[in-house]
Write a protein that holds these residues in place. Structure first.
Motif, mmCIF file in Angstrom:
data_model
loop_
_atom_site.group_PDB
_atom_site.id
_atom_site.type_symbol
_atom_site.label_atom_id
_atom_site.label_comp_id
_atom_site.label_asym_id
_atom_site.label_seq_id
_atom_site.Cartn_x
_atom_site.Cartn_y
_atom_site.Cartn_z
ATOM 1 N N ILE A 162 1.078 -1.219 0.009
ATOM 2 C CA ILE A 162 -0.069 -0.021 -0.053
ATOM 3 C C ILE A 162 0.920 1.179 0.072
ATOM 4 O O ILE A 162 1.661 1.539 0.852
ATOM 5 C CB ILE A 162 -0.802 -0.062 1.210
ATOM 6 C CG1 ILE A 162 -1.725 -1.334 1.092
ATOM 7 C CG2 ILE A 162 -1.916 1.199 1.249
ATOM 8 C CD1 ILE A 162 -2.949 -1.338 2.417
ATOM 9 N N TYR B 206 -2.761 -4.390 -10.677
ATOM 10 C CA TYR B 206 -3.399 -3.847 -9.713
ATOM 11 C C TYR B 206 -2.414 -2.613 -8.950
ATOM 12 O O TYR B 206 -1.091 -2.688 -9.267
ATOM 13 C CB TYR B 206 -3.565 -4.589 -8.382
ATOM 14 C CG TYR B 206 -4.488 -5.889 -8.621
ATOM 15 C CD1 TYR B 206 -5.718 -5.979 -8.700
ATOM 16 C CD2 TYR B 206 -3.832 -7.222 -9.325
ATOM 17 C CE1 TYR B 206 -6.417 -6.944 -9.161
ATOM 18 C CE2 TYR B 206 -4.571 -8.319 -9.530
ATOM 19 C CZ TYR B 206 -5.957 -8.102 -9.479
ATOM 20 O OH TYR B 206 -6.678 -9.198 -9.706
ATOM 21 N N CYS B 207 -2.956 -1.732 -8.468
ATOM 22 C CA CYS B 207 -2.095 -0.898 -7.455
ATOM 23 C C CYS B 207 -3.067 -0.412 -6.275
ATOM 24 O O CYS B 207 -4.253 -0.460 -6.393
ATOM 25 C CB CYS B 207 -1.133 0.293 -8.023
ATOM 26 S SG CYS B 207 -2.155 1.197 -9.504
ATOM 27 N N ARG B 208 -2.299 -0.066 -5.288
ATOM 28 C CA ARG B 208 -3.052 0.176 -4.164
ATOM 29 C C ARG B 208 -2.478 1.216 -3.332
ATOM 30 O O ARG B 208 -1.031 1.483 -3.261
ATOM 31 C CB ARG B 208 -3.277 -1.111 -3.125
ATOM 32 C CG ARG B 208 -4.289 -1.142 -2.260
ATOM 33 C CD ARG B 208 -4.431 -2.367 -1.597
ATOM 34 N NE ARG B 208 -4.092 -3.841 -2.352
ATOM 35 C CZ ARG B 208 -3.768 -4.938 -1.680
ATOM 36 N NH1 ARG B 208 -3.921 -4.828 -0.175
ATOM 37 N NH2 ARG B 208 -3.632 -5.987 -2.361
ATOM 38 N N ARG B 329 -11.750 1.350 -9.416
ATOM 39 C CA ARG B 329 -11.327 1.755 -8.205
ATOM 40 C C ARG B 329 -12.092 1.419 -7.129
ATOM 41 O O ARG B 329 -13.431 1.725 -7.284
ATOM 42 C CB ARG B 329 -10.917 3.117 -8.302
ATOM 43 C CG ARG B 329 -9.974 3.634 -9.474
ATOM 44 C CD ARG B 329 -9.616 5.103 -9.344
ATOM 45 N NE ARG B 329 -9.336 5.844 -10.663
ATOM 46 C CZ ARG B 329 -9.532 6.894 -10.887
ATOM 47 N NH1 ARG B 329 -9.926 7.839 -9.923
ATOM 48 N NH2 ARG B 329 -9.348 7.240 -12.191
ATOM 49 N N VAL B 340 -8.152 3.713 1.818
ATOM 50 C CA VAL B 340 -7.459 2.830 0.798
ATOM 51 C C VAL B 340 -8.155 2.730 -0.408
ATOM 52 O O VAL B 340 -9.409 2.620 -0.703
ATOM 53 C CB VAL B 340 -7.083 1.443 1.207
ATOM 54 C CG1 VAL B 340 -6.286 0.620 0.459
ATOM 55 C CG2 VAL B 340 -6.272 1.586 2.833
ATOM 56 N N GLN B 342 -8.167 0.858 -4.076
ATOM 57 C CA GLN B 342 -7.763 -0.511 -4.626
ATOM 58 C C GLN B 342 -7.918 -0.368 -6.061
ATOM 59 O O GLN B 342 -9.044 -0.466 -6.448
ATOM 60 C CB GLN B 342 -8.396 -1.534 -4.001
ATOM 61 C CG GLN B 342 -8.221 -2.663 -4.869
ATOM 62 C CD GLN B 342 -7.016 -3.782 -4.787
ATOM 63 O OE1 GLN B 342 -6.761 -3.914 -3.503
ATOM 64 N NE2 GLN B 342 -6.374 -4.268 -5.642
ATOM 65 N N TRP B 343 -6.986 0.053 -6.996
ATOM 66 C CA TRP B 343 -7.099 -0.041 -8.526
ATOM 67 C C TRP B 343 -6.937 -1.256 -9.232
ATOM 68 O O TRP B 343 -5.845 -1.986 -9.084
ATOM 69 C CB TRP B 343 -5.876 1.032 -8.786
ATOM 70 C CG TRP B 343 -5.757 2.094 -8.402
ATOM 71 C CD1 TRP B 343 -5.361 2.478 -7.140
ATOM 72 C CD2 TRP B 343 -5.995 3.401 -8.895
ATOM 73 N NE1 TRP B 343 -5.337 3.919 -6.761
ATOM 74 C CE2 TRP B 343 -5.612 4.399 -7.887
ATOM 75 C CE3 TRP B 343 -6.421 4.110 -10.072
ATOM 76 C CZ2 TRP B 343 -5.734 5.875 -8.071
ATOM 77 C CZ3 TRP B 343 -6.516 5.394 -10.176
ATOM 78 C CH2 TRP B 343 -6.207 6.121 -9.320
#
Ligand code: FES
Ligand SMILES: [Fe+2]
Lengths: 171, 436
Positions: A162, B206-208, B329, B340, B342-343
């Motif tokens: 994260i 993904y990305c976060r 997202r 948070v 999340q993508w």
């Protein structure tokens, strides 16, 4: 699942690896010094014309997912990003500090050297604590241009799951 | 969950009032009080009434779990859930909490399994979250063990209702949530079906990131076309969004809670901006040009008047379509002062390799390091920091005053107004009396 980032033994003899490591260390000292001075417009100088550059998470790398937090094909895209970060992007001022681990030289051919270097990227915001912004490994291919090494491809694979807010500068 | 800004994490009491003190200013449509973003009591009520209320929460794309036994960890609101495809190909969503002593039994982000076994005392659950086995249920040599009236069926995981539309999976806690399409409303369904037409998706990755801001700010940001040409010089210079081009900020007519912000890119790569408009935009730069213009190619792939459409579906989904980069997202609330994001980026199964690369190149616009994403993330952080400990406590939403809902101009806060009108009802928040 493990294969893609699995441990790969070096194919380079220890003495030769030490020579190449010294050369890559010198390269990185300059690369990081430029970035840590927030001199992002110098960043493209470290890449070859056809270079690719991608920052992605370990999760993506393990799943063989192609996205990048940053995804550049070619020096022009790399330069575009440097210019955009320097001139068109709004973000809070910050200091970045790259701390590099020991480079492993994996392979050497006539033209290329492949290597892995672990890094920790520290970030300090105005009035902020210094935090670990990103931790990971550079997976690199270098080419030689005269006396100099240049990056032909760099995959920045980060463990950080994260990300804190945003990643403004290149890694 | 992780919180990156813990060092500045103290909110003063005035910004953290109990529910009884949360009274909206009398001029309700044109004001938003700070406690909306900073009160723990408000946040707790949101988790109950919104995320566990009569809403459909996005949880996954079907393409992430194509085969029986495939699962992924996920969230509904801030609550950890597991999303699983069973042998009969149906999808189940249940809480990631063992019915025995509460362990979060699913630890991997995704995988394939025949059952879930809690690591603590090895209670096991089937792919729908039903309790299957309890070790030593009858004790040892008939000593100890569960009482005779213990029924596995009464001790499964907490299971949620599930609905899918064209490969997108939603879950709800409430029995009263209307069917998904009715919940979305007609116009939102129509726009949703542009990227999600039933065509098979291909996940690209993904990305976060954690944003030190209240989760609702992300909705507001996408109901706020005013910032788009001012904050994002990249959008303007490269002609993706220019004052005066065809655009819309839409709010659903029923509640004003879902919406989208869409625009149609003109054919030129670089924008022509009227001198008067230019003077209003400090971040505009005439000299910015790209060396690699492939980045801005636009392949028309949908039958849609919009080249970009950012859709927000209440309470936790953003569907992103900016030219040819696409993603969903998920907003994961993380206390009043944090969320948070999340993508999940995607393309389609029938994309050529070149089209996939094109989407990846254009992906540089979005995400925590994207030319647009970075700026939104930073701006929202500034807002939360600004409101947390300041002595004043009000936000002004007066642009295009008197209007609520859909706007066809960019200098409007009409959709933010309609969102908060709806929000006050669901949250049961009192508005102060007008002074006589
Ligand atoms: S807590 Fe899961 S089996 Fe005991
Ligand atoms: Fe924005």
């Amino acid at each position: 699942m493990k294969e893609r980032l699995a441990y790969a033994r070096t194919a380079v003899a220890p003495h030769r690896a030490a020579e190449l490591r010294a050369e890559i260390d010198a390269f990185h000292a300059e690369y990081c010094a430029a970035l840590d001075a927030n001199d992002v417009e110098r960043w493209p100088d470290f890449f070859s014309k056809e270079a690719t550059y991608r920052i992605t998470s370990r999760q993506n790398a393990l799943l063989d997912m192609p996205v990048g937090l940053v995804y550049c094909e070619g020096l022009d895209m790399i330069t575009d990003r440097a210019l955009a970060v320097a001139h068109s992007q709004m973000f809070a001022p910050r200091h970045m500090l790259h701390v590099l681990g020991i480079t492993r030289v994996l392979q050497e051919t006539d033209r290329t050297i492949s290597a892995q270097t672990p890094f920790i990227l520290m970030q300090t915001l105005v009035e902020g604590p210094t935090t670990v912004h990103l931790a990971g490994i550079y997976h690199d291919h270098f080419v030689r241009e005269g006396e100099r090494l240049l990056i032909a491809s760099r995959e920045v694979v980060h463990d950080t799951e994260i990300l804190d807010t945003a990643l403004a500068y290149p890694v | 969950m992780y919180q990156s800004q813990a060092v500045i994490g103290i909110t003063n009491a005035r910004k953290n009032p109990p529910l009884a003190q949360c009274v909206w200013p009398a001029d309700a449509l044109n004001n938003i009080p700070d406690w909306v973003y900073t009160s723990q009591a408000i946040y707790d009520q949101e988790i109950e009434r919104i995320f566990r209320g009569e809403t459909w929460n996005f949880v996954a794309l079907e393409a992430e779990i194509p085969n029986p036994g495939d699962y992924k960890r996920g969230y509904v609101g801030a609550t950890a859930v597991v999303i699983v495809r069973a042998e009969d190909h149906t999808i189940s969503v249940f809480e990631n909490r063992c019915a025995h002593r509460g362990a979060e039994f699913c630890r991997a982000s995704h995988g394939n399994t025949k059952e879930f076994v809690c690591p603590y005392h090895q209670w096991s659950y089937d792919l729908k979250g039903n309790l299957q086995g309890v070790p030593f249920k009858r004790g040892i040599n008939k000593v100890g063990g569960m009482p005779p009236d213990f029924r596995n069926a009464e001790h499964g995981t907490r299971q949620l209702r599930v609905a899918t539309r064209n490969g997108v999976v939603f879950a709800t806690y409430s029995d009263k949530t209307p069917p998904l399409e009715a919940y979305m409303t007609k116009e939102i369904v129509e726009e949703f079906d542009v990227p999600f037409s039933g065509k098979k998706l291909k996940i690209l990755g993904y990305c976060r990131n954690e944003l030190p801001c209240n989760w609702k700010m992300y909705h507001e940001n996408l109901k706020d076309p005013y910032h788009a040409t001012l904050l994002h010089s990249f959008l303007v210079v490269f002609g993706l969004l220019v004052p005066g081009i065809k655009s819309i900020v839409f709010a659903d007519k029923e509640h004003g809670r879902h919406g989208y912000m869409a625009s149609a890119k003109p054919d030129e790569i670089y924008a022509t901006v009227a001198a008067d408009d230019k003077a209003e935009m400090r971040s505009f730069s005439d000299s910015l040009r790209l060396r690699d213009e492939r980045f801005l190619d636009y392949v028309r792939e949908f039958d849609s008047p919009w080249s970009a459409n950012m859709m927000t579906m209440w309470p936790n989904l953003i569907v992103q379509r900016q030219m040819n980069t696409m993603g969903v997202r998920q907003i994961i609330p993380n206390g009043p002062n944090s969320m948070v994001m999340q993508w999940t980026m995607f393309g389609y199964e029938d994309d050529t390799p070149e089209m996939t690369r094109h989407r990846l190149r254009q992906g540089n616009l979005m995400g925590p390091s994207g030319f647009l994403g970075l700026e939104d993330n930073e701006a929202l952080k500034f807002v939360q920091e600004g409101i947390r400990n300041s002595s004043t406590d009000n936000n002004v939403v007066k642009l295009d005053a008197g209007h609520q809902g859909t706007a066809r101009n960019l200098i409007s806060e009409s959709c933010i107004r309609s969102l908060y009108q709806y929000y006050r009802e669901v949250m049961d928040i009192r508005v102060a009396e007008k002074a006589a």
